[in-house]
Write an enzyme that holds these catalytic residues in place. Structure first.
Site, PDB file in Angstrom:
ATOM      1  N   GLU A  26       1.012  -0.763   0.209  1.00  9.85           N
ATOM      2  CA  GLU A  26      -0.313  -0.024   0.146  1.00  9.85           C
ATOM      3  C   GLU A  26       0.960   0.833   0.277  1.00  9.85           C
ATOM      4  O   GLU A  26       2.353   1.057   0.926  1.00  9.85           O
ATOM      5  CB  GLU A  26      -0.864  -0.081   0.630  1.00  9.85           C
ATOM      6  CG  GLU A  26      -1.760   1.691   1.334  1.00  9.85           C
ATOM      7  CD  GLU A  26      -3.033   1.041   1.937  1.00  9.85           C
ATOM      8  OE1 GLU A  26      -3.132  -0.018   3.257  1.00  9.85           O
ATOM      9  OE2 GLU A  26      -4.018   1.433   2.173  1.00  9.85           O
ATOM     10  N   ASN A  71      -6.380   2.072   2.226  1.00 12.57           N
ATOM     11  CA  ASN A  71      -7.574   2.642   1.927  1.00 12.57           C
ATOM     12  C   ASN A  71      -6.881   3.761   1.250  1.00 12.57           C
ATOM     13  O   ASN A  71      -7.550   4.389   1.014  1.00 12.57           O
ATOM     14  CB  ASN A  71      -7.343   3.415   4.259  1.00 12.57           C
ATOM     15  CG  ASN A  71      -7.933   2.016   5.019  1.00 12.57           C
ATOM     16  OD1 ASN A  71      -8.880   1.411   5.267  1.00 12.57           O
ATOM     17  ND2 ASN A  71      -7.668   2.423   6.599  1.00 12.57           N
ATOM     18  N   ASN A 171     -12.074  -0.843  -1.509  1.00 11.29           N
ATOM     19  CA  ASN A 171     -11.646  -1.377  -0.073  1.00 11.29           C
ATOM     20  C   ASN A 171     -12.746  -1.193   0.890  1.00 11.29           C
ATOM     21  O   ASN A 171     -12.434   0.463   1.039  1.00 11.29           O
ATOM     22  CB  ASN A 171     -10.604  -1.162  -0.312  1.00 11.29           C
ATOM     23  CG  ASN A 171      -9.473  -1.953   0.797  1.00 11.29           C
ATOM     24  OD1 ASN A 171      -8.624  -2.328   1.431  1.00 11.29           O
ATOM     25  ND2 ASN A 171      -8.912  -0.479   2.533  1.00 11.29           N
ATOM     26  N   GLU A 172     -12.526  -2.359   1.417  1.00 14.55           N
ATOM     27  CA  GLU A 172     -13.483  -1.951   2.817  1.00 14.55           C
ATOM     28  C   GLU A 172     -14.992  -1.255   2.743  1.00 14.55           C
ATOM     29  O   GLU A 172     -14.287  -0.199   3.278  1.00 14.55           O
ATOM     30  CB  GLU A 172     -12.460  -2.333   4.162  1.00 14.55           C
ATOM     31  CG  GLU A 172     -11.559  -3.132   4.260  1.00 14.55           C
ATOM     32  CD  GLU A 172     -10.824  -2.637   5.415  1.00 14.55           C
ATOM     33  OE1 GLU A 172     -10.566  -1.584   6.006  1.00 14.55           O
ATOM     34  OE2 GLU A 172      -9.691  -3.355   6.105  1.00 14.55           O
ATOM     35  N   TYR A 243      -7.283  -8.929  11.465  1.00 13.63           N
ATOM     36  CA  TYR A 243      -5.863  -8.711  11.911  1.00 13.63           C
ATOM     37  C   TYR A 243      -6.122  -8.991  13.780  1.00 13.63           C
ATOM     38  O   TYR A 243      -7.021  -8.632  14.426  1.00 13.63           O
ATOM     39  CB  TYR A 243      -5.746  -7.549  11.642  1.00 13.63           C
ATOM     40  CG  TYR A 243      -4.946  -6.006  10.930  1.00 13.63           C
ATOM     41  CD1 TYR A 243      -3.706  -6.915  10.098  1.00 13.63           C
ATOM     42  CD2 TYR A 243      -6.182  -5.921   9.901  1.00 13.63           C
ATOM     43  CE1 TYR A 243      -3.749  -6.420   8.745  1.00 13.63           C
ATOM     44  CE2 TYR A 243      -5.466  -5.500   8.329  1.00 13.63           C
ATOM     45  CZ  TYR A 243      -4.962  -5.441   7.675  1.00 13.63           C
ATOM     46  OH  TYR A 243      -4.343  -5.426   6.822  1.00 13.63           O
ATOM     47  N   GLU A 291      -5.646  -9.141   3.588  1.00 15.19           N
ATOM     48  CA  GLU A 291      -5.715  -8.705   4.610  1.00 15.19           C
ATOM     49  C   GLU A 291      -5.554  -9.102   5.296  1.00 15.19           C
ATOM     50  O   GLU A 291      -6.777  -9.716   5.801  1.00 15.19           O
ATOM     51  CB  GLU A 291      -6.221  -7.225   4.121  1.00 15.19           C
ATOM     52  CG  GLU A 291      -5.758  -6.033   3.864  1.00 15.19           C
ATOM     53  CD  GLU A 291      -6.203  -4.808   3.999  1.00 15.19           C
ATOM     54  OE1 GLU A 291      -5.718  -4.641   4.801  1.00 15.19           O
ATOM     55  OE2 GLU A 291      -6.803  -3.829   3.488  1.00 15.19           O
ATOM     56  N   GLN A 348       1.180  -6.373   5.318  1.00 13.52           N
ATOM     57  CA  GLN A 348       1.427  -6.401   4.050  1.00 13.52           C
ATOM     58  C   GLN A 348       3.171  -6.405   3.606  1.00 13.52           C
ATOM     59  O   GLN A 348       3.254  -7.805   4.957  1.00 13.52           O
ATOM     60  CB  GLN A 348       1.267  -4.491   4.623  1.00 13.52           C
ATOM     61  CG  GLN A 348       0.335  -4.059   4.141  1.00 13.52           C
ATOM     62  CD  GLN A 348       0.038  -2.360   4.206  1.00 13.52           C
ATOM     63  OE1 GLN A 348       1.166  -1.773   3.441  1.00 13.52           O
ATOM     64  NE2 GLN A 348      -0.191  -1.678   4.431  1.00 13.52           N
TER      65      GLN A 348
END
Ligand code: AHR
Length: 503
Positions: A26, A71, A171-172, A243, A291, A348
């Site tokens: 990212e 993000n 994304n999200e 996560y 992720e 990442q």
């Protein structure tokens, strides 16, 4: 403590392919600037790409690399990142509140993928931008010739189309933290329309739509279901993120957090199959766990950082041994669901919650979590076998949790069988007895363990080799029964040769 496992050649879960061992790059922190790209670095190549970092990426045999966010993508214009570098704009970057110079962009990423042997997986901005930008970037990357955008690619040094297969639709998009957050209805609709336009430009692409960012987010547990009701027939995968953290210093719970991740996977599969039934569709959707990692060490430090810097140090978790064991547990879990989880991205790759850590102008090192990923990526490709596990257990906040977790991957072509196992006990060694009786010939190759007397031991720039895989002794294989001692709080890789004929 004693535990047992049985793995049979005849009971397969599915195929674990290369894409299970992807990662994520990212534009945030020092992932790009000071990570993969640092023109002034003594190890940089003519494009400013760090050779030492590329070597570590190749060592990991990373497959798909998701880019540029995260993000970050939700306030990004991909066009800022192409063309002559001196003309590229410096922008305020709204996800990590830093300055983005755009000196590394889409074409540089494609070159980097080629050099590292990785597959690009591009996220498009469906938050603050939309359908037009999404179809344009597909055209720029994949359309052979004659159009304005394909000519522009050619002018930027790339005559041949890139042929990018994997595309993420935002994304999200359910997240309150996301610029341009969307309701399920709005997102489902834009995902469908963008998918139509992108596929019209290139029918061979594969599309990943956002799903609930994590399990049980307040007030919208059915967000993903409502999205799928709108775009099921237009997509190929749904995206999952998770996560793990040990903020409360409760290692038992931390090690058990894979149970929560498993619930999330099972819920997502159920959602896909529900939508399939509702759509009367023949198509099965797969999961892209794009992720996943441990993330918490840097949170406190990041809460007080300075804004609007270029390439600031953010999300720089330094990982310890117990984090590596949790990463190993996550890998076992993804393998156990290889029938539906087809893409996995360790989030990442460099510096930002990453297995590779660098010093600007200096060295690049392997964090503790580098090793389980490396070993699974090397030896975890093939047929995942369904295991029967028998183990003592303990009570955690996620329910009754087995001390043993394990899976096995059989690679017929390479004549190799690998058992991946974790001992969750923090005090006791585990005597594992593992039956592999229906394989004809078996030869033990090696048993590697990752553990340390200090569970908080880390690999740092100053001491990069504190935690390395250890060659374990006392492991035996006789008449189809593998016997191994698993150290307390350890990740284990037991490699077995399975020749088709006895020598
Ligand atoms: O990986 C860090 C961030 O975590 C990503 O940008 C975002 O997608 C997730 O919330």
């Amino acid at each position: 403590m004693k535990a047992k496992a049985v793995f049979s050649k005849d009971f397969a879960i599915g195929e674990a392919g290369a894409r299970l061992y992807g990662s994520f790059l990212e534009h945030g922190g020092r992932a790009v600037y000071g990570g993969v790209y640092e023109p002034d670095h003594p190890n940089a190549d003519s494009q400013g790409l760090r050779r030492d970092v590329m070597d570590l990426v190749k060592e990991l045999q990373v497959s798909a690399v998701r880019y540029p966010g995260g993000n970050f993508v939700s306030a990004y214009d991909w066009r800022d990142s192409i063309g002559p570098k001196e003309k590229r704009p410096v922008r305020t970057e709204l996800a990590w509140l830093s300055l983005e110079t755009n000196q590394f962009g889409l074409d540089e990423f494609m070159d980097w993928c080629k050099k590292t042997g990785t597959e690009p997986m591009i996220t498009v901005n469906l938050a603050t931008r939309g359908i037009q930008e999404a179809r344009d970037i597909v055209e720029y990357c994949n359309f052979p010739a004659e159009t304005d955008l394909s000519r522009e690619r050619e002018k930027n040094g790339h005559k041949e189309p890139y042929g990018v297969k994997l595309w993420c639709l935002g994304n999200e998009m359910d997240g309150e933290w996301q610029m341009g957050q969307k309701t399920a209805e709005d997102y489902g609709e834009i995902a469908k329309q963008a998918a139509k336009a992108m596929r019209a430009v290139d029918p061979d692409i594969e599309l990943v739509a956002c799903y609930n960012t994590c399990l049980g987010m307040e007030n919208h547990t059915d967000w993903g279901d409502r999205v799928l009701e709108r775009c099921y027939d237009y997509i190929d995968y749904i995206s999952l993120h998770k996560y793990c953290a040990n903020e409360e210093k409760n290692t038992g719970d931390f090690l058990a957090s894979t149970l929560d991740m498993e619930k999330y996977i099972e819920a997502a599969i159920a959602s896909c199959d529900r939508a399939k039934a509702l759509a009367h569709s023949q198509k099965t959707l797969y999961l892209s766990f794009d992720e996943w990692n441990v993330w918490y060490h840097s949170l406190e430090q990041d809460a007080h950082r300075e804004k609007w810097l270029k390439g600031p140090a953010v999300l720089e978790d330094i990982y310890n041994v117990e984090d590596a064991v949790v990463v190993g547990l996550n890998l076992i879990l993804l393998l156990r669901h290889a029938d539906r989880v087809r893409i996995g991205c360790l989030a990442q790759l460099v510096n930002v919650i990453a297995p590779i850590f660098t010093r600007n102008g200096g060295e690049a090192i392997r964090q503790t979590i580098f090793y389980p990923f490396l070993q699974a990526s090397r030896y975890g490709r093939g047929t995942v076998l369904r295991g029967i596990l028998e183990s003592p257990s303990y009570e955690s906040r996620y329910g009754q949790t087995n001390y043993l977790d394990a899976t096995a991957v059989y690679n017929e072509e390479k004549e190799e069988l690998t058992v991946f196992a974790v001992n969750r006990s923090q005090e006791e060694e585990m005597e594992l007895e593992c039956s592999l009786r229906d394989f004809a010939f078996l030869e033990l190759v090696e048993h590697l363990g990752l553990h340390h007397p200090n569970r908080y031991a880390e690999n740092t720039l100053e001491h990069p080799d504190t935690c390395l895989p250890i060659s374990e002794t006392g492991t035996s294989l006789e008449e189809g029964v593998l016997r191994a001692k698993l150290a307390p709080l350890s990740w284990n890789v037991i490699r077995i040769r399975v020749p088709s004929e006895k020598k």
